[in-house]
Design a protein around this motif. Structure first.
Motif, PDB file in Angstrom:
ATOM      1  N   ALA A  46       1.080  -1.390   0.348  1.00 33.31           N
ATOM      2  CA  ALA A  46       0.150   0.195   0.005  1.00 33.31           C
ATOM      3  C   ALA A  46       0.427   1.285  -0.628  1.00 33.31           C
ATOM      4  O   ALA A  46       0.309   2.673  -0.746  1.00 33.31           O
ATOM      5  N   MET A  47       2.064   1.086   0.856  1.00 39.43           N
ATOM      6  CA  MET A  47       3.442   2.250   0.607  1.00 39.43           C
ATOM      7  C   MET A  47       3.517   3.209  -0.687  1.00 39.43           C
ATOM      8  O   MET A  47       4.090   3.838  -1.234  1.00 39.43           O
ATOM      9  N   LEU A  48       3.442   1.742  -1.577  1.00 44.45           N
ATOM     10  CA  LEU A  48       3.925   1.929  -2.616  1.00 44.45           C
ATOM     11  C   LEU A  48       3.070   2.883  -3.757  1.00 44.45           C
ATOM     12  O   LEU A  48       3.112   3.316  -4.677  1.00 44.45           O
ATOM     13  N   ALA A  49       2.305   2.321  -3.051  1.00 48.19           N
ATOM     14  CA  ALA A  49       0.570   3.797  -4.126  1.00 48.19           C
ATOM     15  C   ALA A  49       0.933   4.806  -3.248  1.00 48.19           C
ATOM     16  O   ALA A  49       0.356   5.765  -4.131  1.00 48.19           O
ATOM     17  N   GLU A  50       1.713   4.977  -2.856  1.00 53.23           N
ATOM     18  CA  GLU A  50       2.340   6.409  -2.145  1.00 53.23           C
ATOM     19  C   GLU A  50       1.021   7.442  -1.753  1.00 53.23           C
ATOM     20  O   GLU A  50       0.738   8.136  -1.795  1.00 53.23           O
ATOM     21  N   PRO A  51       0.290   6.642  -0.402  1.00 48.83           N
ATOM     22  CA  PRO A  51      -1.213   7.060  -0.092  1.00 48.83           C
ATOM     23  C   PRO A  51      -0.934   8.479   0.902  1.00 48.83           C
ATOM     24  O   PRO A  51      -0.307   8.485   1.659  1.00 48.83           O
ATOM     25  N   GLU A  52      -2.017   9.517   0.760  1.00 48.78           N
ATOM     26  CA  GLU A  52      -1.675  10.521   1.675  1.00 48.78           C
ATOM     27  C   GLU A  52      -2.269   9.827   2.927  1.00 48.78           C
ATOM     28  O   GLU A  52      -1.953   9.787   3.982  1.00 48.78           O
ATOM     29  N   VAL A  53      -3.589   9.538   2.241  1.00 52.83           N
ATOM     30  CA  VAL A  53      -4.285   8.688   3.897  1.00 52.83           C
ATOM     31  C   VAL A  53      -4.998   7.247   3.250  1.00 52.83           C
ATOM     32  O   VAL A  53      -5.072   6.228   2.051  1.00 52.83           O
ATOM     33  N   LEU A  54      -4.325   5.962   4.734  1.00 53.44           N
ATOM     34  CA  LEU A  54      -4.630   4.842   4.264  1.00 53.44           C
ATOM     35  C   LEU A  54      -5.194   4.117   5.534  1.00 53.44           C
ATOM     36  O   LEU A  54      -5.376   4.414   6.774  1.00 53.44           O
ATOM     37  N   LEU A  55      -6.234   3.654   4.881  1.00 58.13           N
ATOM     38  CA  LEU A  55      -7.645   2.683   5.629  1.00 58.13           C
ATOM     39  C   LEU A  55      -6.817   1.554   5.718  1.00 58.13           C
ATOM     40  O   LEU A  55      -6.943   0.621   5.224  1.00 58.13           O
ATOM     41  N   LEU A  56      -6.944   1.524   7.446  1.00 58.36           N
ATOM     42  CA  LEU A  56      -6.117  -0.672   7.495  1.00 58.36           C
ATOM     43  C   LEU A  56      -7.320  -1.045   8.498  1.00 58.36           C
ATOM     44  O   LEU A  56      -7.824  -0.504   9.061  1.00 58.36           O
ATOM     45  N   ASP A  57      -8.169  -2.212   7.663  1.00 59.48           N
ATOM     46  CA  ASP A  57      -8.992  -2.907   7.939  1.00 59.48           C
ATOM     47  C   ASP A  57      -8.056  -3.975   9.143  1.00 59.48           C
ATOM     48  O   ASP A  57      -7.390  -5.041   8.594  1.00 59.48           O
ATOM     49  N   GLU A  58      -8.537  -3.882  10.867  1.00 56.53           N
ATOM     50  CA  GLU A  58      -7.888  -4.814  11.486  1.00 56.53           C
ATOM     51  C   GLU A  58      -6.246  -5.455  10.557  1.00 56.53           C
ATOM     52  O   GLU A  58      -6.078  -6.472  10.523  1.00 56.53           O
ATOM     53  N   PRO A  59      -5.412  -4.297  11.309  1.00 57.52           N
ATOM     54  CA  PRO A  59      -4.362  -5.096  10.769  1.00 57.52           C
ATOM     55  C   PRO A  59      -3.154  -5.949  11.435  1.00 57.52           C
ATOM     56  O   PRO A  59      -2.637  -6.674  11.584  1.00 57.52           O
ATOM     57  N   VAL A  60      -4.342  -6.435  13.428  1.00 58.76           N
ATOM     58  CA  VAL A  60      -3.330  -6.916  13.598  1.00 58.76           C
ATOM     59  C   VAL A  60      -4.011  -8.256  13.725  1.00 58.76           C
ATOM     60  O   VAL A  60      -3.254  -9.476  14.798  1.00 58.76           O
ATOM     61  N   ALA A  61      -4.896  -8.740  13.120  1.00 67.05           N
ATOM     62  CA  ALA A  61      -6.305 -10.062  13.370  1.00 67.05           C
ATOM     63  C   ALA A  61      -5.706 -10.693  13.398  1.00 67.05           C
ATOM     64  O   ALA A  61      -5.003 -10.578  11.884  1.00 67.05           O
ATOM     65  N   GLY A  62      -4.991 -12.057  14.148  1.00 66.18           N
ATOM     66  CA  GLY A  62      -4.440 -13.233  13.121  1.00 66.18           C
ATOM     67  C   GLY A  62      -3.269 -12.609  13.403  1.00 66.18           C
ATOM     68  O   GLY A  62      -2.373 -13.791  12.657  1.00 66.18           O
ATOM     69  N   VAL A  63      -2.739 -11.656  13.303  1.00 68.82           N
ATOM     70  CA  VAL A  63      -0.840 -11.779  13.789  1.00 68.82           C
ATOM     71  C   VAL A  63      -0.385 -11.678  15.340  1.00 68.82           C
ATOM     72  O   VAL A  63      -0.981 -11.081  16.337  1.00 68.82           O
ATOM     73  N   ASN A  64       0.333 -12.715  15.569  1.00 64.45           N
ATOM     74  CA  ASN A  64       0.867 -13.037  16.669  1.00 64.45           C
ATOM     75  C   ASN A  64       2.011 -11.860  17.326  1.00 64.45           C
ATOM     76  O   ASN A  64       1.948 -11.064  17.134  1.00 64.45           O
TER      77      ASN A  64
END
Lengths: 270, 418, 320, 236
Positions: free
Chosen positions: A182-200
Motif C-alpha cells: 500500500a505504501m508503494l501507492a504513495e497514499p496520503e491517507v491509508l485505511l487499515l482494516d484490522e491490521p493485527v487481527a490474527g497476527v502474533n
C-alpha cells in the motif's frame, strides 16, 4: 505523488487543508438493516485515527463506503476536499486514499516481489499502448518500482521473502506485505482494516512500529481495530461507532473512560 | 542465462550443476521434455507421411494453416481467461465475426458489399469484433465469473441466430462464397501460385510428391497465418510480463485487491476482452481466406469449446501453452477425419473430402469431451503452465541485487528472462 | 386472437423449463458449480424413454391420451438420467481437485460425452415416440386455444413433481438438511449431516427432474441428440433470472422464460433497425431485423442479460 | 489406560503437503476447560481440526474414551460425543434459529425436542427469536447459537475455535461466561483463543503451542504467572 494528480480545488477550500477525509451524514441500508446511520466524522492530516466499535457497528461498511466499494444511500465523502461520494474505488485512490482488507489477500502464481509491484499507481506500463510506443519509459519506471519495492521490503525487513511465492508466506507476514505494498501507492491517507487481527504479538509490535514510522513520514492512517491495547497505544484520536453512527470521538484516555463507551462496547473487563 | 554461477553463496551442488552447464534439455521440466518429444515424434510422423505420399503436400499445408488458426484462437482466449480469468464462451462468435467481416467485404456473393480488397475486409472484421466485444463486455464484465460464462454463451448464440436468419445481410444458411485469397490484388503475391512452376520431388521411387499451384497458394496461406501468429505472440508476450499484464493477473486472483490499489479493473477487463476478441477475429479473417467459403455453421458453439480445450490443455495463462494446445486440438480434429479416411483428400482449397463411412462428428465430440475430463482430472494446470516470475525484462537484472534464495516453485535458476 | 393459445403453449413449455431449471439450481447450490451437462442429462432421459417405449409399447389402456407404456418409459427415462448423473458424480466430479470453475469446464466435457454417445447410438436425426398424435381438446378450440391432452399431462406431471419437491424442502428433515447444506456445507458436516448423502440426493433430484423434463420435451417437440443442449441456454437464462442457487427463483424464472419464448410470435410485427440501411453505403435500404420465432431463444438471452444489468442477483436472489 | 477423555499422542498433521503439527501430545480430562494459546501459525486450530476428523493425522493417535478416532469422518465423530464450534460461519444464516438447532441434532435418534427445550430455557435470547433467520442475529448472539447447536448432541467434549474472534470486548466477555456455563453442564472444553490472557483466565489448564508442538503446559494460573511464557507468547 505527482502534482498534476491533485490540481482539484484544494485552494478554494482552505479549511479543508487540515482535513484529509470528511464523512458527512453517511447512510447505508441493506434491506431492512441499517448499517450506517447518519455517520459524520473527520480525519485530520497527519493523525493515526482509530475507528472502534462493537461488532456489527458498521465499521467495515464505512470503510467500504469511503473507499468506493459500496455506494451510499445518502450523505457524502470528501477526500482532500474533493467530493468522491459514489465514485469508483480507483477514482477514490486517485485522490490519495488507499485501503487494505481484514483478511490478507494472496496473489496466486506471483512472487512477493511481483505482488508488491502491483502497488505503485499510474505506472506507464499499465497502459497497453505505451508497452509498444514507449517501452523505454515502461522499463525505466519498472526499474524504479523494483528499486522502491526492494527498499520498502528492506525497511519492513521482508526482503528475504522477495522471491517467495506470495501464497507460501504466513498470514501475519502477508499483513506486513500488504502494508508495504500500500505504501508503494504513495497514499496520503491509508485505511487499515484490522491490521493485527490474527497476527502474533511479535509481528504485532513490528506492525505498530511501522505504522508509527510511516505516520511520522507524513501518511495519515485510519484504522479499524479490535485489539484495544494496540489501538489505544497507537491512535489519537479514537472514533467510537455504535449502531452505524458515531457515539463519540476524542483522545484515547477520554474514550476509554467515557461511560457511554464502556456501556456500549468495552464492558467491565478491560 | 545461468547467472547462478555469479552468485557466491549457492550450495556446492548447485555450483557444480551450473559449471556442468546441463544445456537446454536438462533445464526443461518433465512436462516440457514431454512436449518437445511429442513435437519431435509428430514432426517425424508428418515427414514420413509426406514422403511416402500418405499426406498430400497441399493438404499438409492446409492443416498447418488450421493449426495456426487454432493457435490464434487459443492466444485470444488465453488473453481473456488465462491472463484475466474471464470465462468467455463466445469464442465462436468472434471467430465468426472475423470470418464474416472478411467474407462480406471481399466475397463475390456478398449481399452487402463484396469485391473489396481483403485488406478492407481485415479492417472491417477487426472493427466489428471490437465493437461486438464492447457490446458483450458492457453488461457481462461486471458479473461473477460463472455468470459471464453463461451470458457470453447466450450472446454468442444471438450472434449466430442473427447471421443465420438475416438473409439480406448474410445470405443466411447459404453462406458467402467467392472469397478471394488474402493476397488478391497484391503485387507479385497475387500471381505467385500461378507463376511458380509445378515441381515433382521424388524421395521414394514410384511415389513422387507433386508441388502444384494449390501447393504454392497453400504456402502463401501458411506464410500469412505465421505472420498473424508471430505478431500476436510478440504482442501477448510483451503484454503478459508488463505492469499491464500484472494488473490482469491480480484481477484474476483477487479483483477487489486490484480495485483497492486504485486499478480501474473494469477498464482492464474490457481491454483484455477486446484484445482477445481481436485476435480471435484475426483467426476468422484468416479462415475466410483459407476456406474461401463461410457459413453460419462456422459459428457453432463447438468451436468455442475446441479452443477451451486447447487453452486448458496447454496451460491457462501461458502463451506457449496456448500455442501447443492449438496445435494439439487440430491434430484431434483432423486426426478423427484422417482415421476414418483411407483416401487422401485432394483438391484446390477448399479441400473437399469423400463422404465418410462413419460420421466423424460424434467421435470427435466424444474425444474432445474425454480430453477435457482427463485434463481436469490429471493435470488441471495444463501441460505447460506459466512458471516464471513475470517482470519487464530489461528491469530485472539491474534492480535486483540478490539472486533469489528460492524461486517460484518449479522455476529454474536464472530463468527470469528467457 | 391467438394470444390465449400462446399463453397455453407458454404454460406447457414453462413446465419443461421449470423441471430443468430446478435441478440446475439445486445442483448449483449443493454441488457448487454451474453444470453444463444438465441439458444433455435431459437428452439422456428422453432417449432412455424412447428405447423403453419402443419395447413396452402401447401396454394396456391410456390416461390423458398417453398409453400406460409411456408412464413406464417416463419412469425409466427419469431413472436413467439419475443413474447416469450418479455414475458421473462418482467417477468424474468426485475425484477432481479443482474449484467451481474447473468443475464447470469439466461438465462441458461430460456434456459432450453424453451427447456423443447418444448420437453414435441413435444418429443425429430427429425422431419421435411412437405415440399417436391427438387432436386439440375440442372444448377449448372455440376460445382459440389448441392444446392437446398430452400438453395437459405435461403440465399436471410437472406440477406434481414441483409440489412434491416443495413439500420435501420445507416440511421434511431431509429438505432442511438440503437447505442447511446449500447454506453452509462445512457447518453441515460438522453438525453431523452426512453431506455426501445429501449431495447424492441433490444429484438424484436434479437429474431426475431433468430426465422427466427431457421425456416431456420429446413429447412436446421431438427428440434429437442436441435437444438438451439447445434447451440448456434457456434453462440457464431461467435460473439466472430467478437468482442462481435459489430453487424457488428457478421456478419463477423457468415460468417466465417459457412464457416469453412462446409469446415471441406476438412480436413478429415489430421491426428493429428498420431502414437503417438507408444511412449506410452498400447496405440495401430495406435491411432491418424482423423479430420472428427464429429469435425466440435470442430474446430470452437478451432479457437475461438485461435483468443481470439491473439486478445482478436475479429476481429472487437468495439461497434456496 | 488413562482417564483422559480426549488425548492426542505424538500427532503429526497438516494441510496438503504442508505439515503444521509436529509430534504433538496433549490431553483433556473430564469436566476441564483447557485453552490452547500461541502465536499465529503455531497450529492451534489445526489441533481442533485434527481431533475432529476435518484433518487426518499423518502420524500418532487421537484417542477418545480409549478409542482411536484419528481419521474418522466428522459426521461420525459427532455421533461419538464430540462437538465442534468453528471460528467463522458457524450458523446457518438462511435457516431459522429453530432449524439451526434441529440441524445440530440430526444425529440424535430420540429426545431432540426435550434437549432443544432445555437449551431454550438456558439461552432465553434464542427462545425469543426461535423463528427468526439466524443471519439477523448479532455477533454475540450468533456465537451463543453456535454453542447451542453443538450442544444439542449433549457432547462429552466441545471443541471451540476462537470464541471471541471478531467480537467487541464486552461481547467477548459475555461469550466467555457462556463457555463457563456450558462447562458447568459437565462438558469438557478444549478451546483455542487468540486473546491468551482472557482465555486462560477462565481455563483450568493451558497449552502454549509453538511451531506445531507443545512449548509449555501447565495450569492456567501457572502459565499466566510464568514470566517467560508471558514475555514470549502473551504479548506482555
Amino acid at each position: 505523488m505527482s502534482e498534476s494528480e491533485f490540481e482539484f480545488d484544494d485552494d478554494t477550500e482552505t479549511s479543508a487543508d487540515n482535513v484529509v477525509l470528511r464523512v458527512d451524514d453517511l447512510q447505508k441500508r441493506f434491506g431492512g438493516l441499517v448499517a450506517t446511520d447518519h455517520a459524520t466524522f473527520e480525519v485530520e492530516r497527519g493523525t493515526i485515527t482509530g475507528l472502534i466499535g462493537p461488532n456489527g457497528a458498521g465499521k467495515s461498511t464505512i470503510f467500504n463506503l469511503i473507499s468506493g466499494f459500496y455506494d451510499p444511500d445518502g450523505g457524502s465523502v470528501e477526500v482532500n476536499g474533493v467530493d468522491v461520494t459514489g465514485a469508483e474505488p480507483y477514482q477514490v485512490a486517485d485522490h490519495g486514499l488507499i485501503r487494505t482488507f481484514q483478511t490478507p489477500r494472496k496473489l496466486e502464481g506471483m512472487t512477493v516481489r511481483e505482488a508488491m509491484l502491483v502497488g505503485p499507481r499510474n505506472q506507464p506500463g499499465e497502459s497497453f499502448i505505451k508497452l509498444f510506443t514507449s517501452p523505454g519509459e515502461v522499463g525505466e519506471h519498472e526499474s524504479k518500482s523494483l528499486a522502491d519495492a526492494q527498499r520498502i521490503l528492506e525497511e519492513f525487513e521482508l526482503d528475504h521473502l522477495a522471491t517467495q511465492p506470495a501464497t507460501d508466506i504466513s498470514g501475519g507476514q502477508m499483513k506486513l506485505v500488504e502494508l508495504a505494498r500500500a505504501m508503494l501507492a504513495e497514499p496520503e491517507v491509508l485505511l487499515l482494516d484490522e491490521p493485527v487481527a490474527g497476527v502474533n504479538p511479535t509481528l504485532r509490535k513490528d506492525l505498530a512500529e511501522q505504522i508509527r514510522r510511516l505516520n511520522e513520514q507524513g501518511t495519515t492512517f485510519l484504522l479499524i481495530e479490535h485489539d484495544m491495547e494496540f489501538v489505544m497505544d497507537l491512535a489519537d484520536p479514537v472514533i467510537v461507532l455504535d449502531q452505524g453512527s458515531v457515539l463519540m470521538e476524542g483522545p484515547p484516555q477520554r474514550v476509554q473512560s467515557d461511560p457511554r463507551v464502556i456501556e456500549a462496547y468495552l464492558g467491565g473487563g478491560t | 542465462m545461468a547467472d547462478a554461477s555469479t552468485d557466491g553463496d549457492v550450495p556446492p551442488e548447485a555450483d557444480a550443476d551450473a559449471e556442468d552447464d546441463p544445456g537446454y534439455w536438462a533445464s526443461l521440466t518433465v512436462a516440457e521434455k514431454g512436449v518437445v518429444a511429442f513435437i519431435g515424434l509428430f514432426a517425424a510422423l508428418l515427414v514420413a507421411l509426406l514422403v511416402t505420399g500418405g499426406l498430400g503436400p497441399a493438404y499438409f499445408l492446409y492443416i498447418v494453416g488450421l493449426a495456426g488458426m487454432y493457435a490464434l484462437l487459443s492466444f485470444g482466449l488465453n488473453a481473456q481467461w488465462g491472463f484475466t480469468g474471464l470465462i468467455n464462451f463466445s469464442v465462436a462468435a468472434f471467430f465468426g465475426i472475423g470470418a464474416y467481416g472478411a467474407a462480406l467485404m471481399s466475397g463475390s456473393t456478398s449481399p452487402i458489399a463484396g469485391g473489396f480488397n481483403p485488406m478492407y475486409g481485415l479492417v472491417v472484421a477487426l472493427v466489428a469484433a471490437a465493437v461486438l466485444a464492447v457490446i458483450i463486455g458492457i453488461p457481462t464484465l461486471r458479473l461473477r465469473a460463472d455468470y459471464l460464462a453463461i451470458a457470453s454463451l447466450g450472446l454468442a448464440e444471438v450472434v449466430r441466430l442473427v447471421i443465420l436468419n438475416q438473409r439480406e445481410w448474410t445470405n443466411g444458411s447459404a453462406g458467402v462464397r467467392g472469397i478471394p485469397s488474402f493476397f488478391e490484388g497484391w503485387p507479385v503475391l497475387s500471381t505467385f501460385p500461378e507463376a511458380m512452376p509445378g515441381l515433382e520431388i521424388v524421395v521414394i521411387p514410384g511415389s513422387p510428391i507433386l508441388l502444384e499451384t494449390s501447393f504454392w497458394s497453400a504456402l502463401l496461406n501458411v506464410a500469412l497465418v505465421l505472420a498473424f501468429v508471430g505478431v500476436s505472440y510478440f504482442v501477448l508476450k510483451r503484454a503478459h510480463r508488463s505492469p499491464w499484464g500484472r494488473v490482469l493477473r491480480t484481477i484474476r486472483s483477487d479483483e477487489d485487491l486490484a480495485r483497492a490499489l486504485g486499478k480501474n479493473t473494469y477498464s482492464f477487463k474490457m481491454q483484455s476482452f477486446v484484445l482477445g476478441s481481436l485476435i480471435m477475429a484475426l483467426a476468422g479473417v484468416f479462415y475466410a481466406h483459407l476456406n474461401l467459403f463461410v457459413s453460419p455453421g462456422d459459428l457453432d458453439p463447438i468451436t468455442t469449446f475446441y479452443v477451451w480445450v486447447a487453452v486448458i490443455l496447454g496451460g491457462s495463462g501461458s502463451n506457449r501453452g496456448a500455442l501447443f494446445g492449438g496445435v494439439l486440438v487440430v491434430t484431434i480434429r483432423e486426426g478423427t477425419r484422417f482415421l476414418n479416411e483411407l483416401q487422401v483428400p485432394v483438391g484446390i482449397s477448399p479441400v473437399r473430402f469423400v463422404e465418410l463411412p462413419i460420421d466423424p462428428a460424434p467421435m470427435r465430440l466424444l474425444l474432445i469431451g474425454v480430453v477435457i475430463i482427463l485434463v481436469m482430472r490429471f493435470r488441471p494446470q495444463g501441460v505447460l503452465p506459466p512458471q516464471r516470475e513475470l517482470i519487464w525484462p530489461s528491469s530485472v537484472d539491474e534492480s535486483t541485487p540478490k539472486t533469489p534464495k528460492s524461486g517460484v516453485r518449479e522455476s529454474k535458476a536464472g530463468d527470469t528472462d528467457e | 386472437m391467438p394470444l390465449l393459445e400462446y399463453l397455453a403453449n407458454g404454460l406447457v413449455f414453462s413446465s419443461i423449463i421449470v423441471l430443468g431449471s430446478i435441478g440446475l439450481s439445486l445442483i448449483y447450490s449443493i454441488a457448487g458449480f454451474a453444470n453444463f451437462a444438465h441439458g444433455d442429462t435431459m437428452t439422456v432421459g428422453a432417449y432412455a424413454a424412447l428405447v423403453t417405449f419402443g419395447t413396452v409399447g402401447g401396454l394396456g389402456g391410456a390416461v390423458l391420451g398417453l398409453p400406460y407404456g409411456f408412464f413406464v418409459a417416463l419412469l425409466v427415462g427419469l431413472s436413467a438420467a439419475v443413474v447416469v448423473a450418479l455414475v458421473t458424480e462418482r467417477f468424474v466430479y468426485k475425484p477432481l481437485d479443482v474449484g467451481s470453475i474447473g468443475l464447470l469446464i469439466t461438465s462441458i466435457g461430460v456434456a459432450f460425452v453424453y451427447r456423443a454417445v447418444v448420437q453414435i447410438r441413435f444418429g443425429a436425426d430427429f425422431t419421435r415416440y411412437g405415440i399417436q398424435a391427438v387432436r386439440p381438446i375440442e372444448a377449448l378450440v372455440p376460445y382459440g386455444i389448441r392444446v392437446t391432452v398430452h400438453d395437459v399431462a405435461i403440465v399436471i406431471s410437472a406440477f406434481v413433481l414441483v409440489a412434491g419437491l416443495h413439500v420435501l424442502l420445507q416440511h421434511t428433515d431431509l429438505g432442511r438438511k438440503m437447505r442447511a447444506m446449500a447454506d453452509n456445507p462445512d457447518l453441515a458436516r460438522v453438525s453431523g449431516i452426512r453431506t455426501n448423502r445429501i449431495k447424492l440426493l441433490a444429484w438424484v433430484i436434479g437429474a431426475g427432474l431433468a430426465g422427466a423434463g427431457g421425456v416431456f420435451l420429446g413429447l412436446f417437440n421431438q427428440l434429437a441428440p442436441r435437444m438438451g443442449f439447445n434447451l440448456l441456454l434457456l434453462i440457464f437464462a431461467a435460473v439466472i433470472l430467478g437468482g442462481i442457487g435459489s430453487v424457488y427463483g428457478a421456478m419463477l424464472g423457468g415460468f417466465l422464460i417459457g412464457m416469453i419464448n412462446q409469446l415471441t410470435p406476438i412480436l413478429s410485427d415489430i421491426r428493429l433497425l428498420t431502414d437503417f440501411g438507408a444511412y449506410l453505403p452498400y447496405v440495401p435500404d430495406s435491411v432491418g431485423i424482423t423479430i420472428g420465432i427464429e429469435y425466440a431463444n435470442a430474446i430470452a438471452f437478451v432479457i437475461m442479460v438485461a435483468v443481470l444489468l439491473v439486478r445482478p442477483n436475479g429476481i429472487a436472489g437468495e439461497a434456496v | 489406560m488413562s482417564d483422559h477423555v480426549l488425548s492426542l499422542s505424538s500427532v503429526d498433521s497438516g494441510y496438503g503437503e504442508v505439515q503444521v503439527l509436529d509430534d504433538l501430545t496433549m490431553h483433556l480430562d473430564a469436566g476441564e476447560i483447557v485453552c490452547l494459546v500461541g502465536p499465529n501459525g503455531a497450529g492451534k486450530s489445526t489441533v481442533l481440526k485434527t481431533a475432529f476428523g476435518l484433518l487426518t493425522p499423518w502420524e500418532g493417535t487421537v484417542d477418545f474414551h480409549g478409542r482411536d478416532i484419528g481419521g474418522m469422518a466428522p459426521e461420525d465423530i459427532v455421533r461419538e460425543g464430540i462437538g465442534y464450534v468453528p471460528q467463522t460461519d458457524n450458523v446457518f444464516g438462511s435457516l431459522t434459529i429453530d432449524e439451526n438447532l434441529r440441524m445440530g441434532g440430526v444425529a440424535r435418534s430420540e429426545g431432540l425436542g426435550e434437549v432443544i427445550t432445555e437449551l431454550y430455557d438456558r439461552f432465553p435470547i434464542l427462545d425469543e427469536k426461535r423463528s427468526a433467520k439466524a443471519r439477523t442475529l448479532s455477533g454475540g448472539q450468533r456465537q451463543v447459537l453456535a454453542f447451542a447447536r453443538a450442544l444439542v448432541m449433549e457432547p462429552d467434549v466441545l471443541l471451540i475455535d476462537e470464541p471471541s474472534a471478531g467480537l467487541a470486548p464486552n461481547t467477548a466477555d459475555e461469550v466467555f461466561e457462556d463457555v463457563v456455563a456450558v462447562n458447568e453442564l459437565d462438558t469438557a472444553i478444549l478451546m483455542v483463543e487468540q486473546n491468551a490472557t482472557k482465555g486462560l483466565n477462565i481455563s483450568d489448564r493451558g497449552y502454549v503451542l509453538d511451531q506445531g508442538t507443545v512449548a509449555y503446559e501447565g495450569t492456567a494460573d501457572g502459565l499466566l504467572d510464568n514470566e517467560e511464557v508471558s514475555k514470549l507468547y502473551l504479548g506482555g
